[in-house]
Motif scaffolding. Structure first.
Motif, PDB file in Angstrom:
ATOM      1  N   THR A   1      12.984   9.842  13.709  1.00 57.62           N
ATOM      2  CA  THR A   1      13.046  10.830  12.638  1.00 57.62           C
ATOM      3  C   THR A   1      14.426  11.447  12.521  1.00 57.62           C
ATOM      4  O   THR A   1      14.928  11.703  11.432  1.00 57.62           O
ATOM      5  CB  THR A   1      12.002  11.930  12.887  1.00 57.62           C
ATOM      6  OG1 THR A   1      10.726  11.321  13.036  1.00 57.62           O
ATOM      7  CG2 THR A   1      11.950  12.923  11.740  1.00 57.62           C
TER       8      THR A   1
ATOM      9  N   TRP B   1       9.471   6.619   5.885  1.00 58.69           N
ATOM     10  CA  TRP B   1       8.217   6.190   6.504  1.00 58.69           C
ATOM     11  C   TRP B   1       7.358   5.457   5.482  1.00 58.69           C
ATOM     12  O   TRP B   1       7.304   5.821   4.311  1.00 58.69           O
ATOM     13  CB  TRP B   1       7.432   7.396   7.034  1.00 58.69           C
ATOM     14  CG  TRP B   1       8.027   8.004   8.272  1.00 58.69           C
ATOM     15  CD1 TRP B   1       8.940   9.011   8.322  1.00 58.69           C
ATOM     16  CD2 TRP B   1       7.748   7.626   9.613  1.00 58.69           C
ATOM     17  NE1 TRP B   1       9.266   9.299   9.624  1.00 58.69           N
ATOM     18  CE2 TRP B   1       8.541   8.466  10.449  1.00 58.69           C
ATOM     19  CE3 TRP B   1       6.921   6.683  10.212  1.00 58.69           C
ATOM     20  CZ2 TRP B   1       8.527   8.375  11.828  1.00 58.69           C
ATOM     21  CZ3 TRP B   1       6.890   6.601  11.592  1.00 58.69           C
ATOM     22  CH2 TRP B   1       7.692   7.435  12.387  1.00 58.69           C
ATOM     23  N   GLN B   2       6.692   4.441   5.944  1.00 52.35           N
ATOM     24  CA  GLN B   2       5.678   3.773   5.119  1.00 52.35           C
ATOM     25  C   GLN B   2       4.312   4.233   5.601  1.00 52.35           C
ATOM     26  O   GLN B   2       3.986   4.139   6.782  1.00 52.35           O
ATOM     27  CB  GLN B   2       5.782   2.244   5.232  1.00 52.35           C
ATOM     28  CG  GLN B   2       4.700   1.506   4.456  1.00 52.35           C
ATOM     29  CD  GLN B   2       4.799  -0.006   4.600  1.00 52.35           C
ATOM     30  OE1 GLN B   2       5.884  -0.530   4.819  1.00 52.35           O
ATOM     31  NE2 GLN B   2       3.674  -0.688   4.478  1.00 52.35           N
ATOM     32  N   LEU B   3       3.501   4.738   4.671  1.00 49.52           N
ATOM     33  CA  LEU B   3       2.174   5.229   4.989  1.00 49.52           C
ATOM     34  C   LEU B   3       1.132   4.322   4.345  1.00 49.52           C
ATOM     35  O   LEU B   3       1.144   4.109   3.119  1.00 49.52           O
ATOM     36  CB  LEU B   3       1.972   6.664   4.475  1.00 49.52           C
ATOM     37  CG  LEU B   3       2.639   7.819   5.228  1.00 49.52           C
ATOM     38  CD1 LEU B   3       4.153   7.815   5.022  1.00 49.52           C
ATOM     39  CD2 LEU B   3       2.052   9.156   4.784  1.00 49.52           C
TER      40      LEU B   3
ATOM     41  N   TRP C   1      -2.908   4.255   4.100  1.00 49.96           N
ATOM     42  CA  TRP C   1      -4.069   5.103   4.375  1.00 49.96           C
ATOM     43  C   TRP C   1      -5.270   4.566   3.607  1.00 49.96           C
ATOM     44  O   TRP C   1      -5.140   3.811   2.639  1.00 49.96           O
ATOM     45  CB  TRP C   1      -3.784   6.561   3.986  1.00 49.96           C
ATOM     46  CG  TRP C   1      -3.360   6.710   2.539  1.00 49.96           C
ATOM     47  CD1 TRP C   1      -2.093   6.674   2.047  1.00 49.96           C
ATOM     48  CD2 TRP C   1      -4.224   6.888   1.408  1.00 49.96           C
ATOM     49  NE1 TRP C   1      -2.086   6.821   0.683  1.00 49.96           N
ATOM     50  CE2 TRP C   1      -3.396   6.960   0.266  1.00 49.96           C
ATOM     51  CE3 TRP C   1      -5.596   7.000   1.244  1.00 49.96           C
ATOM     52  CZ2 TRP C   1      -3.905   7.133  -1.020  1.00 49.96           C
ATOM     53  CZ3 TRP C   1      -6.120   7.179  -0.037  1.00 49.96           C
ATOM     54  CH2 TRP C   1      -5.276   7.242  -1.145  1.00 49.96           C
TER      55      TRP C   1
ATOM     56  N   ASP D   1      -2.015   4.500   8.880  1.00 52.52           N
ATOM     57  CA  ASP D   1      -0.964   3.759   9.573  1.00 52.52           C
ATOM     58  C   ASP D   1       0.388   4.331   9.144  1.00 52.52           C
ATOM     59  O   ASP D   1       0.625   4.565   7.948  1.00 52.52           O
ATOM     60  CB  ASP D   1      -1.010   2.260   9.218  1.00 52.52           C
ATOM     61  CG  ASP D   1      -2.311   1.612   9.643  1.00 52.52           C
ATOM     62  OD1 ASP D   1      -2.818   1.964  10.719  1.00 52.52           O
ATOM     63  OD2 ASP D   1      -2.824   0.764   8.880  1.00 52.52           O
ATOM     64  N   LEU D   2       1.282   4.493  10.111  1.00 51.60           N
ATOM     65  CA  LEU D   2       2.642   4.963   9.852  1.00 51.60           C
ATOM     66  C   LEU D   2       3.620   3.930  10.394  1.00 51.60           C
ATOM     67  O   LEU D   2       3.487   3.484  11.534  1.00 51.60           O
ATOM     68  CB  LEU D   2       2.893   6.309  10.532  1.00 51.60           C
ATOM     69  CG  LEU D   2       1.982   7.480  10.122  1.00 51.60           C
ATOM     70  CD1 LEU D   2       2.231   8.665  11.036  1.00 51.60           C
ATOM     71  CD2 LEU D   2       2.232   7.856   8.678  1.00 51.60           C
TER      72      LEU D   2
ATOM     73  N   ARG E   1       7.968   2.721  10.424  1.00 50.50           N
ATOM     74  CA  ARG E   1       9.349   3.073  10.093  1.00 50.50           C
ATOM     75  C   ARG E   1      10.275   1.961  10.563  1.00 50.50           C
ATOM     76  O   ARG E   1      10.213   1.523  11.715  1.00 50.50           O
ATOM     77  CB  ARG E   1       9.738   4.391  10.745  1.00 50.50           C
ATOM     78  CG  ARG E   1      11.108   4.901  10.293  1.00 50.50           C
ATOM     79  CD  ARG E   1      11.450   6.232  10.938  1.00 50.50           C
ATOM     80  NE  ARG E   1      12.681   6.791  10.365  1.00 50.50           N
ATOM     81  CZ  ARG E   1      12.737   7.574   9.310  1.00 50.50           C
ATOM     82  NH1 ARG E   1      11.601   7.916   8.705  1.00 50.50           N
ATOM     83  NH2 ARG E   1      13.885   8.034   8.852  1.00 50.50           N
TER      84      ARG E   1
ATOM     85  N   LYS F   1       5.524   1.228  14.590  1.00 46.80           N
ATOM     86  CA  LYS F   1       4.303   1.458  13.825  1.00 46.80           C
ATOM     87  C   LYS F   1       3.232   2.042  14.736  1.00 46.80           C
ATOM     88  O   LYS F   1       3.091   1.637  15.894  1.00 46.80           O
ATOM     89  CB  LYS F   1       3.799   0.141  13.210  1.00 46.80           C
ATOM     90  CG  LYS F   1       2.628   0.288  12.260  1.00 46.80           C
ATOM     91  CD  LYS F   1       2.277  -1.070  11.632  1.00 46.80           C
ATOM     92  CE  LYS F   1       1.145  -0.937  10.642  1.00 46.80           C
ATOM     93  NZ  LYS F   1       0.776  -2.260  10.043  1.00 46.80           N
TER      94      LYS F   1
ATOM     95  N   GLY G   1      -0.907   4.124  14.444  1.00 43.18           N
ATOM     96  CA  GLY G   1      -1.985   4.461  13.531  1.00 43.18           C
ATOM     97  C   GLY G   1      -3.277   4.750  14.257  1.00 43.18           C
ATOM     98  O   GLY G   1      -3.391   4.593  15.480  1.00 43.18           O
TER      99      GLY G   1
END
Length: 1004
Positions: free
Chosen positions: A16, A399-401, A403, A486-487, A489, A502, A504
């Protein structure tokens, strides 16, 4: 545990904080064919020299994030297309939308348009090569070009997959020798509810292919996949609505050769369009189907104990004809919304309904003085499945989310199930000549051929009496709610090294319910009941005036079969060899139930004609399963040549079970009496599942994948129940029996090891070899009705951990009980696949397409059974009685229902508007049962099936379709294997005939 969370927090903090110093850039877009405009799924998009890249998804979309400001070269490649390199300049925090069109590779200086089966093959190869794990793909082009009957048929063409059929229709898969309960089935990653009564399997025939954009068969799991898939995972994929309006209508009629029937149809329509500046997509798909799924079947039984077990004779022949019509309706609505961040939100709803209306006509031909029966079982079954899923893919500050929230439901209901049987006892005249049952059979015919025995049946219907009537109902329901997040980066370490972190979590809550009831009318034991309860509750004498039973034919108090045959009884020649005669009139069967369902033997209404069989109540359960899962994984790319995935997943289940038990044994005649009580239990288990994958691409034509990961398999729904049902010998079971559940039954856990080597050449296509090894611990087996003597009960229960006391005191019993084996189960094998087209050949030969695969599967496990020990029990001093003691043993065998060899071959041809595919599937023989003494094994015999699919374009938007399935009308069946004497005797056979579909496709 604290150190684990500390390490995770540090990683998140570093990921981050990194971008704060300097903003990162993003590039995304769509890759298409420059000539047709079609999207290219599985294209490889790579930033040269960075280790950053992306494979396009089914929409042709790619996205590369976390790009440091600077100048780059973007390389885009797709097999059979020319590679493009584009300059790219990224500024601080800049997001670039870059759509890319690729040109097909010219052959011999000639520009080639890739269409038809070649297009489907190229798309599948690209998706497989650029996936992050070992996967087999059926592309949308393959599905829609020459469609199979359903998703199970399409899966059956992939390596390592065997299909199970019902009425000739594929409805289940066996993956790598493991039954369908070891495989998860999802739609866009959303699990579908199981449709089996007790097992976790799904009837795939309920899923129409008209809505699918692809099928992905994952042979190796990554940490972000559900872990309860030791065999593998199947994902059925849908696509967003097309850029241009699409209306497609398929209308086909069908012919069934077995019944020589028309009047069948398969209709589907698909509408797709985008609105609101192409941001909102709408797809609506509907289907209607009516099919004849009838079958013919026979089963041979043997007496193999003659001459001390060195000789045999046929002891019985059972014939069965199932006349079945299946109808289906399906509808799906998919909405997708493109969001400003380049992501998407999808709302997908799918409903399918299947109705089965079928009747089984049956009879037997005994040779050893056993009773002769004939009858019919008329049934209706309704299966409903529904899935609703809301899911999104968003991008927020690097970030890729991903859900989602979903609900899946299935319901299977048997609203009508009526089974009547008649017996024709053997009888002779005063001179000793047979006049009923079977005539005298010459000894030389008792070894066959079996059809010669049938001619000795006397078919004396004036001496054939009503034996029993059963009425059954059953309902199964399942509902599952899922939430997940799921997260991911992306990051770069420099020097061509980049990766993605990743993590989740997922929560699933499932409810499962089963209930069954059974009524019995024991006409063989009681005089025909003469009273009936009316709608107003009065019990009055039966009056059949104006019904087909007005002139009821009886001998004394016994009803004759002639009441149910009509003036000219029907018959049928099964396999053109065996006469099935008589066939009960279906309308008369149903009328009898309507008239007598509320019958009584006495006017007081205390002795019902149909008595409740308490045995069926034991099938009841109502349970809740809750599974919480979390994972963390990291993907690291060392340039374009090496990728490493490492991670861990943890799953915890916490379940509640409600079922019934018998405080005393069920006993009585003609139906067992007794009582049930409710009982409940809980179960919880936590399993950690490490996972590592390594992909090596040493050259442009060679890919090597290695994987080692842990997976699990949960038992069937009814195996963990705290059930206890004791049944005394009676009408339905010849001896004492004990059914015990196992509330402490653990999930099986397996270490899976995978190696996949793929070679690609532009002229000879994709050639791949996969090897796998599965080491399964805590494999759950079931003791199915094994007999144990009373003296062995205590030691048996102690060994298996059964915390009950035998209710039968000094009597033996047959035990049914699930348990975890302490011995390992191992499955291993090799899969070979080759996909090739011949565009490089001259003239018409360039239009050929070839796909074939071979699978060799081996296994070993330990099957529960018994071993006898002779001993002498002393009853008086110096006097003893010889007896047998039965010991529980586990014998080493290969897995039951696991084919050793599978192969598929498909040869396609495309010429202008014409497409054809001839396909072959071969399945080697396998065991379904191992007998303890080796004298009565069951082996499914090998078979080879051929199918043909044709398509002809007659106008730009109009096509003619023709499918011929099961060209050679293959017989499927089993063999009785006596390993002691080396006998291989025919056991049962089944045929369902050739089917022909013919219709039109209209695309607007």
């Amino acid at each position: 545990m604290k150190s684990w969370w500390l390490a995770l927090s540090l990683i998140l903090g570093a990921l981050t904080a990194g971008p704060a110093a300097r903003a990162q850039g993003t590039v995304y877009g769509v890759v298409t064919d420059s000539l047709t405009g079609e999207v290219l799924p599985g294209a490889n998009v790579y930033l040269v020299g960075t280790g950053k890249g992306s494979a396009t998804d089914l929409e042709g979309r790619y996205r590369i994030t976390g790009i440091a400001p600077g100048t780059y070269t973007l390389r885009v490649s797709y097999l059979s297309y020319q590679t493009r390199e584009l300059p790219l300049r990224i500024r601080d925090g800049e997001t670039i939308v870059l759509n890319i069109a690729l040109v097909p590779e010219p052959i011999g200086g000639e520009e080639i348009v890739i269409v038809g089966q070649v297009e489907g093959q190229v798309a599948a190869i690209n998706q497989q090569l650029n996936a992050n794990t070992i996967v087999n793909v059926v592309s949308e082009e393959k599905i829609q070009e020459l469609p199979d009957a359903n998703a199970a048929e399409a899966l059956g063409r992939l390596p390592g997959v065997a299909v199970q059929r019902s009425g000739g229709e594929a409805n289940k898969i066996v993956l790598r020798g493991l039954s369908d309960r070891f495989t998860t089935i999802t739609v866009d990653g959303v699990r579908l509810a199981a449709t089996d009564a007790d097992a976790r399997g799904l009837d795939l025939s309920t899923i129409s292919q008209s809505s699918l954009a692809g099928i992905e068969l994952y042979k190796a799991l990554t940490p972000d996949k559900d872990a309860d898939a030791i065999a593998g995972s199947v994902n059925l994929v849908t696509r967003k609505a097309p850029e241009q309006r699409l209306v497609r209508i398929d209308a086909r009629g069908a012919y069934n050769q077995l019944n020589q029937t028309w009047g069948q149809y398969d209709l589907s329509a698909r509408y797709g369009e985008r609105f609101w500046r192409k941001r909102l997509g709408v797809q609506l798909i509907g289907s209607l189907e009516r099919r004849d799924r009838s079958r013919e079947y026979y089963d041979l039984s043997y007496d193999m104990g003659l001459a001390g077990g060195t000789d045999y004779e046929i002891s019985d022949i059972e014939l069965n004809f199932r006349n079945e019509i299946r109808t289906r309706q399906g509808v799906s609505l998919l909405l997708d919304l493109d969001t400003p961040d380049g992501g998407t939100i999808r709302f997908n709803n799918v409903f399918n309904a299947t109705q089965r209306s079928f009747i089984d006509y049956y009879r037997n031909y005994p040779t050893e003085g056993s009773e002769m029966f004939y009858g019919a079982r008329d049934r209706e079954q309704n299966i409903y499945t529904f899935t609703s899923a809301l899911r999104g893919e968003q991008y927020l500050k690097g970030w890729q989310l991903n859900w989602g929230a979903s609900y899946a439901r299935s319901q299977s209901h048997d609203p009508f199930d009526f089974d009547i049987s008649f017996t024709e006892p053997s009888a002779t005249d005063p001179q000793g000549n047979p006049i009923a049952g079977m005539g005298r059979i010459p000894p030389e015919e008792l070894k066959g051929p079996p059809e010669s025995i049938i001619s000795h049946a006397l078919n004396n219907f004036e001496r054939a009496y009503f034996y029993t009537a059963f009425y059954r109902e059953e309902e199964n329901r399942e509902g599952e709610t899922t939430l997940y997040l799921d997260l991911a980066r992306d990051y770069a370490l420099g020097g061509g090294v980049a990766g993605q972190f990743k993590l989740g979590g997922k929560f699933r809550s499932k409810t499962r319910f089963r209930e069954r009831s059974e009524l019995l009318a024991p006409y063989y034991n009681e005089a025909f009941p003469r009273y009936v309860r009316t709608a107003d509750g009065q019990v009055v004498p039966k009056d059949f005036t104006g019904t087909p039973f007005e002139q009821l034919q009886m001998v004394g108090d016994r009803l004759l079969v002639t009441n149910f045959l009509g003036a000219n009884p029907e018959d049928r020649d099964l396999f053109d060899r065996f006469r099935l005669y008589p066939m009960i009139d279906r309308d008369l069967l149903r009328t009898w139930w309507d008239l007598n369902r509320d019958g009584f033997s006495d006017q007081a209404g205390t002795n019902p004609e149909f008595e409740r069989n308490l045995e069926a109540d034991a099938y009841f359960y109502d349970l809740t399963e809750r599974v919480s899962a979390a994972y963390v994984m990291n993907t690291l790319h060392f340039g374009p040549r090496v990728s490493l995935i490492a991670g861990v997943r943890v799953e915890r289940e916490n379940n509640d079970y409600l079922t019934r038990y018998t405080p005393d044994d069920l006993s009585g005649f003609p139906v067992p009496k007794g009582a049930y009580r409710d009982t409940s239990s809980t179960f919880s288990e936590t399993i950690w599942l490490p996972n590592v994958h390594l992909t090596l691409r040493p050259t442009d034509f060679l890919t090597v994948r290695l994987a080692a990961y842990k997976a699990l398999a949960r038992p069937n729904y009814n195996q963990r129940l705290p059930s206890f049902v004791a049944r005394k010998a009676g009408t339905f079971y010849p001896g004492n029996s004990l059914f015990v559940g196992n509330p402490d039954l653990k999930a099986a856990q397996a270490w899976n090891y995978e190696v996949n080597v793929a070679l690609y050449d532009g002229r000879f296509g994709l050639f791949s070899v996969s090897a796998f090894y599965k080491d399964i611990k805590n494999m759950y087996h079931q003791i199915n009705g094994a007999f144990f003597d009373a003296a062995s009960a205590d030691s048996l229960f102690d060994r298996l951990g059964i915390n009950v006391t035998s209710p039968f005191q000094n009597e033996g019993f047959a035990l049914t009980y699930p348990y975890n084996s302490s011995k390992p189960t191992r499955v291993w094998g090799v899969e070979i696949e080759h996909q090739a087209n011949f565009l490089f050949l001259p003239g018409v030969l360039r239009n050929l397409v070839l796909t074939y695969n071979l699978s060799f599967i081996r296994s070993e496990t330990y099957i529960p059974g018994t071993q006898t020990e002779e001993y002498c029990e002393e009853i008086l001093p110096g006097i003893c009685v010889p007896k047998l003691r039965y010991h529980f043993v586990e014998r080493k065998h290969k897995l039951e229902r696991q084919p050793d060899f599978l192969s598929n071959v498909a040869i396609g041809y495309d010429y202008r508007g014409f497409s054809a595919r001839l396909s072959m599937f071969h399945q080697g023989e396998f065991n379904t049962r191992f007998s303890p003494n080796g004298r009565d094994d069951r082996v499914v015999k090998s078979f080879t099936r051929w199918d043909l699919a044709l398509r002809q374009q007659i106008r730009p938007n109009l096509y003619v379709l023709l499918n011929v399935n099961n060209l050679t009308n293959v017989e499927e069946g089993t063999i009785v294997l006596n390993r002691v004497q080396g006998w291989r005797l025919p056991n049962d056979r089944e045929i369902y005939g050739t089917t022909v579909d013919f219709g039109l496709r209209l695309v607007l």
